[in-house]
Design a protein around this motif. Sequence first.
Motif, mmCIF file in Angstrom:
data_model
loop_
_atom_site.group_PDB
_atom_site.id
_atom_site.type_symbol
_atom_site.label_atom_id
_atom_site.label_comp_id
_atom_site.label_asym_id
_atom_site.label_seq_id
_atom_site.Cartn_x
_atom_site.Cartn_y
_atom_site.Cartn_z
ATOM 1 N N LEU A 114 -52.273 -43.024 26.626
ATOM 2 C CA LEU A 114 -50.954 -42.483 26.943
ATOM 3 C C LEU A 114 -50.135 -42.265 25.680
ATOM 4 C CD1 LEU A 114 -48.963 -41.643 29.125
ATOM 5 C CD2 LEU A 114 -48.247 -44.028 29.309
ATOM 6 N N LEU A 115 -50.190 -43.203 24.745
ATOM 7 C CA LEU A 115 -49.468 -43.031 23.480
ATOM 8 C C LEU A 115 -50.012 -41.844 22.693
ATOM 9 C CD1 LEU A 115 -49.029 -46.737 22.281
ATOM 10 C CD2 LEU A 115 -47.253 -45.183 23.098
ATOM 11 N N SER A 116 -51.320 -41.605 22.785
ATOM 12 C CA SER A 116 -51.890 -40.440 22.097
ATOM 13 C C SER A 116 -51.386 -39.144 22.717
ATOM 14 C CB SER A 116 -53.416 -40.497 22.170
ATOM 15 O OG SER A 116 -53.917 -41.663 21.543
ATOM 16 N N VAL A 157 -47.133 -34.964 32.517
ATOM 17 C CA VAL A 157 -48.313 -35.827 32.542
ATOM 18 C C VAL A 157 -48.423 -36.412 33.949
ATOM 19 C CG1 VAL A 157 -49.468 -37.846 31.571
ATOM 20 C CG2 VAL A 157 -48.049 -36.381 30.098
ATOM 21 N N PHE A 158 -49.604 -36.339 34.529
ATOM 22 C CA PHE A 158 -49.849 -36.852 35.881
ATOM 23 C C PHE A 158 -50.757 -38.069 35.777
ATOM 24 C CE2 PHE A 158 -52.131 -37.020 39.916
ATOM 25 C CZ PHE A 158 -51.091 -36.909 40.826
ATOM 26 N N ILE A 159 -50.232 -39.246 36.147
ATOM 27 C CA ILE A 159 -50.984 -40.500 36.100
ATOM 28 C C ILE A 159 -51.282 -40.932 37.529
ATOM 29 C CG2 ILE A 159 -50.946 -42.904 35.344
ATOM 30 C CD1 ILE A 159 -49.003 -42.106 33.166
ATOM 31 N N ILE A 174 -43.218 -37.435 33.679
ATOM 32 C CA ILE A 174 -44.410 -38.243 33.954
ATOM 33 C C ILE A 174 -44.420 -38.556 35.446
ATOM 34 C CG2 ILE A 174 -45.636 -40.389 33.483
ATOM 35 C CD1 ILE A 174 -44.374 -40.437 30.735
ATOM 36 N N LEU A 175 -45.454 -38.111 36.145
ATOM 37 C CA LEU A 175 -45.590 -38.333 37.582
ATOM 38 C C LEU A 175 -46.578 -39.463 37.835
ATOM 39 C CD1 LEU A 175 -45.913 -34.600 38.716
ATOM 40 C CD2 LEU A 175 -43.832 -35.964 38.604
ATOM 41 N N LEU A 176 -46.176 -40.445 38.633
ATOM 42 C CA LEU A 176 -47.037 -41.568 38.995
ATOM 43 C C LEU A 176 -47.379 -41.451 40.475
ATOM 44 C CD1 LEU A 176 -45.155 -44.506 37.222
ATOM 45 C CD2 LEU A 176 -46.899 -43.003 36.287
ATOM 46 N N SER A 177 -48.674 -41.480 40.799
ATOM 47 C CA SER A 177 -49.086 -41.276 42.182
ATOM 48 C C SER A 177 -50.344 -42.073 42.482
ATOM 49 C CB SER A 177 -49.329 -39.788 42.455
ATOM 50 O OG SER A 177 -49.812 -39.581 43.761
ATOM 51 N N LEU A 194 -51.214 -32.697 32.269
ATOM 52 C CA LEU A 194 -52.307 -33.507 31.744
ATOM 53 C C LEU A 194 -52.590 -34.648 32.718
ATOM 54 C CD1 LEU A 194 -51.438 -33.799 27.931
ATOM 55 C CD2 LEU A 194 -53.166 -32.366 29.002
ATOM 56 N N LEU A 195 -53.853 -34.940 32.963
ATOM 57 C CA LEU A 195 -54.239 -35.954 33.941
ATOM 58 C C LEU A 195 -54.713 -37.219 33.227
ATOM 59 C CD1 LEU A 195 -56.263 -33.779 36.497
ATOM 60 C CD2 LEU A 195 -53.799 -34.216 36.415
ATOM 61 N N LEU A 196 -54.254 -38.368 33.719
ATOM 62 C CA LEU A 196 -54.671 -39.658 33.179
ATOM 63 C C LEU A 196 -54.953 -40.590 34.351
ATOM 64 C CD1 LEU A 196 -55.155 -41.580 30.827
ATOM 65 C CD2 LEU A 196 -52.715 -42.129 30.820
#
Length: 445
Positions: A32-34, A47-49, A164-167, A184-186
Amino acid sequence: MAGLLQHPGYKAEKLQRVAEQLPCRELQAGMLLSLMGQPQHYCYPSVFIYGHRASGKSHVINIIMKELELPHATVSCVECISVALLFEQVLLSFFGSEAASLLPRSPSLSDFVRIYRQQSSRSPAKQTRYIVMEKAELLRDTDANLLPALLRLQELVEDNLTVILLSEIVWDKFRPNTGCFEPLLLHFPDYSKGELQQILSQDRNPLYSAEFYSSYINILLGVFYSVCRDLRELRHLAALNFSKFCEPLAAGKVKETDTHKLWKNIEPHLKKAMQTVYLREVSSLQWEQMQQAEDGETGALRGLSAHTHVELPYYSKYLLIAAYLASYNPSRTDKRFFLKHHGKIRKTNFLKKNEKTSNHLLGPKPFPLDRLLAIFYSVVDSRVAPTASIFSQISSLVTLQLLAQVSHDDQLDAPKYKCAVSLDFICAISRTVNFDIVKYLYDFL
């Protein structure tokens, strides 16, 4: 641990503090930091986490934002029931209450973008601002243009801003049919058994050694890991049953190293606790009272499992009892059971000649609403007026899946239901209102 969190934009001391608070999630934090890059550089717009419940998504984000002192606005999509609350929360976090007060009563997306541009021109971002959207799957139920706009909000407001989306669900369930900007997906994977052991062992009681508490967590995971991987649920179970695990030790019967004897003492209690995983029909205090009642061979809760001990309103219990009687008693027996002056009915004539099959083996039969109410007014021990409250409680029992509505939607004048609970369940409910349901069941004549 700090070796996994190396970033040229932040001091090593801060990264060390972040790593210490994120056990078994250093790899995801480093990725995530990168993605976030240097604090003063433009970050990717969105960013989608995603990951299962209790996989550390919100915890990692909150620790990074707090320890690295990044400007951010955390928005819960559960609390923000309207876009107006969402816009207000973002402006309040970044620019203060004066900016939030500029929003009209029913703001549109263009109003939010206009006010944000005005405020950002007065106080431009020295580093990336972050909007963290928790429970982002609820955004799918809002206006069709809100989610696509959030994904490219950096372009709309012309500011160094990242959403930043958290799901708990995957991105494929989000993507609109008309298309949108791809984030971006994480992915945050589930914790492994070893990682859960390491995390839960940190919650040890200071009165006992680390080895002793670690052996307890190992026993707990041996029972629950196959059915539950939720860190929060496992942490709750560990705290709830630890006192029972320590009872032989406190009594001086065993030593900390006698793992086998400690396991024999706690095993039956952990198996009973498996019935409360994810359900929570009983509170922690009630569960402890049930254990004490069973140990002392006394108490009204003795013999009731956590699954069958459900708190219902008083009349809802009688409605459920009436529904069970209507499902498992033939309608022709209602006169015998519920009519006071029915005259003498000989049992040989009452039973059919070839009737040998138990109604409980055949399953519940559907019954109309008027029969349910007739039995209810017969068994309840007080006069009850047929008010809207009684009908709303029937709907609540259907919502709780204790009753099942089996009639078609077009049969509004005569809805039919089935009782969906077991005999043990209804007996437990009947005991709470001192009603002997067995006397009213046709199969037990």
